[in-house]
Motif scaffolding. Structure first.
Motif, PDB file in Angstrom:
ATOM      1  N   GLU A 235      39.795  39.956  32.322  1.00  0.00           N
ATOM      2  CA  GLU A 235      39.444  40.968  33.313  1.00  0.00           C
ATOM      3  C   GLU A 235      38.692  42.142  32.703  1.00  0.00           C
ATOM      4  O   GLU A 235      38.199  43.010  33.436  1.00  0.00           O
ATOM      5  CB  GLU A 235      40.721  41.485  34.000  1.00  0.00           C
ATOM      6  N   PHE A 236      38.606  42.218  31.385  1.00  0.00           N
ATOM      7  CA  PHE A 236      37.890  43.322  30.745  1.00  0.00           C
ATOM      8  C   PHE A 236      36.400  43.002  30.656  1.00  0.00           C
ATOM      9  O   PHE A 236      35.991  41.834  30.592  1.00  0.00           O
ATOM     10  CB  PHE A 236      38.438  43.580  29.342  1.00  0.00           C
TER      11      PHE A 236
ATOM     12  N   HIS B 110      38.153  45.326  35.260  1.00  0.00           N
ATOM     13  CA  HIS B 110      37.979  44.850  36.634  1.00  0.00           C
ATOM     14  C   HIS B 110      39.317  44.320  37.137  1.00  0.00           C
ATOM     15  O   HIS B 110      39.813  43.306  36.661  1.00  0.00           O
ATOM     16  CB  HIS B 110      36.930  43.726  36.694  1.00  0.00           C
ATOM     17  N   LYS B 111      39.917  45.022  38.103  1.00  0.00           N
ATOM     18  CA  LYS B 111      41.196  44.586  38.646  1.00  0.00           C
ATOM     19  C   LYS B 111      41.186  44.761  40.156  1.00  0.00           C
ATOM     20  O   LYS B 111      40.955  45.855  40.667  1.00  0.00           O
ATOM     21  CB  LYS B 111      42.354  45.392  38.036  1.00  0.00           C
ATOM     22  N   ASP B 112      41.454  43.636  40.842  1.00  0.00           N
ATOM     23  CA  ASP B 112      41.514  43.647  42.311  1.00  0.00           C
ATOM     24  C   ASP B 112      40.262  44.276  42.913  1.00  0.00           C
ATOM     25  O   ASP B 112      40.337  45.180  43.780  1.00  0.00           O
ATOM     26  CB  ASP B 112      42.760  44.415  42.791  1.00  0.00           C
TER      27      ASP B 112
ATOM     28  N   ALA C 267      45.499  41.054  31.880  1.00  0.00           N
ATOM     29  CA  ALA C 267      44.051  41.262  31.853  1.00  0.00           C
ATOM     30  C   ALA C 267      43.411  40.559  30.665  1.00  0.00           C
ATOM     31  O   ALA C 267      42.312  39.987  30.781  1.00  0.00           O
ATOM     32  CB  ALA C 267      43.749  42.765  31.810  1.00  0.00           C
ATOM     33  N   LEU C 268      44.072  40.604  29.522  1.00  0.00           N
ATOM     34  CA  LEU C 268      43.537  39.896  28.351  1.00  0.00           C
ATOM     35  C   LEU C 268      43.503  38.395  28.598  1.00  0.00           C
ATOM     36  O   LEU C 268      42.535  37.713  28.254  1.00  0.00           O
ATOM     37  CB  LEU C 268      44.393  40.210  27.124  1.00  0.00           C
ATOM     38  N   VAL C 269      44.583  37.888  29.188  1.00  0.00           N
ATOM     39  CA  VAL C 269      44.673  36.442  29.436  1.00  0.00           C
ATOM     40  C   VAL C 269      43.652  36.010  30.489  1.00  0.00           C
ATOM     41  O   VAL C 269      43.006  34.960  30.359  1.00  0.00           O
ATOM     42  CB  VAL C 269      46.103  36.066  29.877  1.00  0.00           C
TER      43      VAL C 269
END
Length: 678
Positions: A436-437, A462-464, A431-433
């Motif tokens: 996604e935050f 935010h994921k999927d 998520a950091l890469v």
């Protein structure tokens, strides 16, 4: 594979080759000297012979006495190696000729060698002059020529015959010398080396110092003796080094306890014994609570001393009934062969925690150890060493989640939770890469006027195509340490948002950010905040740092220093969730804070249960602190807070946390338009 070749055989070949080479060289030198000497003798003999018959031959040819001439030159045929002679007139016609017959036919190679050695000496000629006559010009009158021919092949054969014995004698000497040298070399060099090789084969790699090489007395003061001495020194050093490496491979260098490798071997042996005896045993996984705090605040040297003291304490308590090992960092394992039931394991762990909790004096510092312990029992919780350690580790995390100084037995459901935790940890890194935050913002309002006076930045994931609440991933982030990287991202994005509002709307609004306990302990927190504010050129008072009460109580003295650095730099500091901790009131006056937030748990009980909220409000007013009530959800709560003089509030009653676009459209843009209109 290349076949083995004996050093003695190699040595013999080398000696034979060298001896033969020098024998052949010496032979050719002798041959050369003999040829030179033979040529000199032949030249001298030819000159003497021709001188002896010159006068008789002159008289015979002048008198034209052929009988006398034959008698004269026939005599020279008796001279060794002379083959023929001829006496000619001055016009070249033959007067008299004699010979010894045809020589023996020799091989062509021998003939060529003879021609090469003595070809220029095969004949000698002498001019004959009229006796006692010299003309008016002083010239002699030529009357004939005497020529003597030699069989040089006979000379060559004779020469080689004389050398034959010399050659055989030289070869015999060479082979005799080879034999003597081979015996001597084998006795004094090859044989000792072979013994050294045999001794090396007998060396035990596990204890090389017990199999030192034998020292020959005949070589005690030569190079071979030096080699043996050096090799023995190497063996002793290797034995010492091997012992050290063996200890390093199986022992923890700091505490001297068994390390993971030795622990696994010990557990494997214990498992085999338990199988044979059909018995049970327990394995305890111990993780020290707040050890990072000791390291960061007191230094690594004190931290190492702390670990050594803990190791000794564990040995004192558990050493009699099991094995104590250190896996690394602040993680220890106790293998207790005698604890064969959950009841015995629980009783022992309680006693162990009491022993561990004894305060330690490290230099001028007093440290209060605490630990979380996971328990796995063989064979219920695993049949292999790795499984027992892993399951005890999982149980330890469950105990740590329950608070400090807790213990827990392993349960199969924990494995599923651990698997989810590992997947979440991996996803957080991604998520950091993958960026996604995102930040949502909840407004803070002046409860007297209803005006928005600030906001709190709250992270979302935010994921999927789903929005994940921080309740689901923040605990995992704190356990794994990735919360520090996430916290840096929040600081960066908050400063960037403040800068963007100033640039786009020409409007400044204070933003509060939450700092977790781990992030607060991290040494880079203060530099990270200062550098982010400087990078985005924002005023420090626009960024408010919210610290939980628990974070402050872990190490009050260190917290005061760090908060003072932030306040001196101009940042606002708020204590979040105030009233949920312990012993905080005695330190409150010393903390350099500007805001105190009433926890939503106390606000939700209003107005029925209002004692704690009233106390916090009164305390805040006496300390001249800003008071923020969080979690306001209905009008009754708001009314009570207004009546009690609470200045600022936030909660779903006003607004839930909004994405930045919705927050700007609702609270930033209208206010800017109003400002512009005025």
């Amino acid at each position: 594979m290349e076949s083995f070749k004996s050093l003695t055989w190699k040595q013999t070949i080398l000696v034979v080759s060298s001896t033969l080479f020098f024998a052949v060289v010496i032979f050719f030198i002798e041959l050369t000297l003999l040829v030179i000497n033979a040529r000199q003798e032949l030249t001298e003999n030819q000159r003497e012979l021709i001188d002896s018959i010159e006068q008789p031959a002159t008289d015979a040819i002048w008198a034209l006495d052929d009988l006398r001439a034959k008698q004269t030159i026939r005599g020279i045929l008796k001279v060794e190696h002379v083959g023929s002679a001829i006496l000619k007139h001055e016009d070249g016609s033959r007067f008299v000729a004699v010979n010894n017959g045809a020589p023996a036919v020799n091989p062509e190679l021998f003939t060529d060698i003879s021609a090469e050695l003595f070809g220029d000496l095969e004949h000698i000629s002498r001019s004959l002059y009229r006796p006692f006559y010299i003309d008016a010009d002083g010239n002699k009158e030529l009357i004939g020529t005497l020529t003597v021919f030699y069989y040089t092949q006979e000379l060559t054969s004779s020469l080689f015959s004389s050398l034959r014995f010399s050659l055989w004698a030289t070869l015999a000497r060479a082979f005799l010398l080879t034999l003597v040298l081979s015996i001597v070399f084998h006795r004094f060099l090859t044989q000792p080396i072979a013994k050294i090789s045999e001794a090396i084969d007998r060396i035990d790699p596990e204890s090389p110092a017990k199999h030192l090489l034998p020292a020959a007395r005949s070589h005690s003061n030569d190079e071979l003796g030096t080699v043996i001495t050096k090799l023995n020194q190497i063996l002793v050093q290797f034995d010492t080094t091997q012992a050290k490496l063996r200890k390093m491979a199986t022992r923890d260098p700091l505490t001297g306890l068994p390390n993971r490798a030795l622990l696994l071997e010990t557990i494997a042996v214990t498992i085999q014994r338990a199988k044979m005896q059909q018995s049970r045993f327990s394995l305890l996984f111990i993780d020290l609570d707040r050890f990072k705090n000791v390291n960061d605040s007191l230094g690594h040297e004190i931290g190492d001393q702390f670990l050594v003291r803990v190791a000794r304490s564990l040995e004192l308590t558990a050493g009699q009934i099991g094995t104590v090992a250190r896996l690394g960092g602040d993680e220890f394992v106790v293998l207790t062969d005698g604890l064969d039931s959950p009841t015995k394991a629980a009783d022992f762990v309680d006693k162990l925690l009491v022993q561990l909790n004894t305060p330690m004096q490290l230099h001028e510092h007093t440290v209060h150890p605490a630990a979380s312990i996971g328990i796995a029992i063989y064979p219920d919780d695993g049949l292999r060493a790795e499984d027992l350690i892993r399951h005890a580790d999982i149980a330890m995390y469950s105990a740590k989640a329950a608070g400090s100084n807790q213990w827990a037995f392993f349960k199969s459901q924990m494995t599923e939770r651990a698997s989810v935790r590992l997947k979440t940890e991996a996803s957080l890194h991604d998520a950091l890469v993958n960026d996604e935050f995102t930040l949502h913002f909840q407004p803070k309002l002046d409860l007297r006027t209803g005006e928005v006076v600030g906001c709190e930045a709250l992270i979302r994931w935010h994921k999927d195509d789903r929005l994940i609440s921080p309740i689901s991933f923040i605990p995992v982030a704190e356990e794994t340490g990735i919360i520090i990287q996430i916290g840096r991202w929040v600081i960066e994005q908050s400063c960037k948002t403040i800068r963007d509002w100033q640039t786009s709307y020409n409007f400044s609004m204070p933003v509060a950010i939450n700092v977790s306990s781990q992030q607060f302990l991290d040494a880079s927190l203060v530099p990270d905040i200062k550098q982010a504010a400087l990078r985005y050129q924002i005023a420090p008072e626009l960024l408010e740092i919210e610290i939980t009460e628990t974070s402050l109580m872990n190490d009050v003295e260190s917290a005061i220093i760090k908060l003072q650095q932030l306040k001196t730099a101009g940042f606002s500091i708020a204590v979040d969730d105030f009233g949920t901790g312990y012993s905080s009131l005695s330190y409150l006056r010393r903390l350099p804070i500007s805001t105190m937030k009433i926890d939503r748990g106390f606000v939700s009980d209003l107005p029925e249960e209002s004692a704690i909220a009233s106390t916090i409000l009164m305390l805040g007013k006496q300390l001249d602190l800003n008071i923020v009530a969080e979690g306001i959800e209905n009008e009754q709560q708001l009314t009570w807070l207004q009546n009690q003089g609470c200045e600022i509030g936030q909660g779903f009653y006003f607004s839930k946390p909004l994405p930045i676009e919705a927050f700007e459209a609702t609270y930033i843009a209208p206010k800017c338009n109003l400002i512009k209109t005025v």
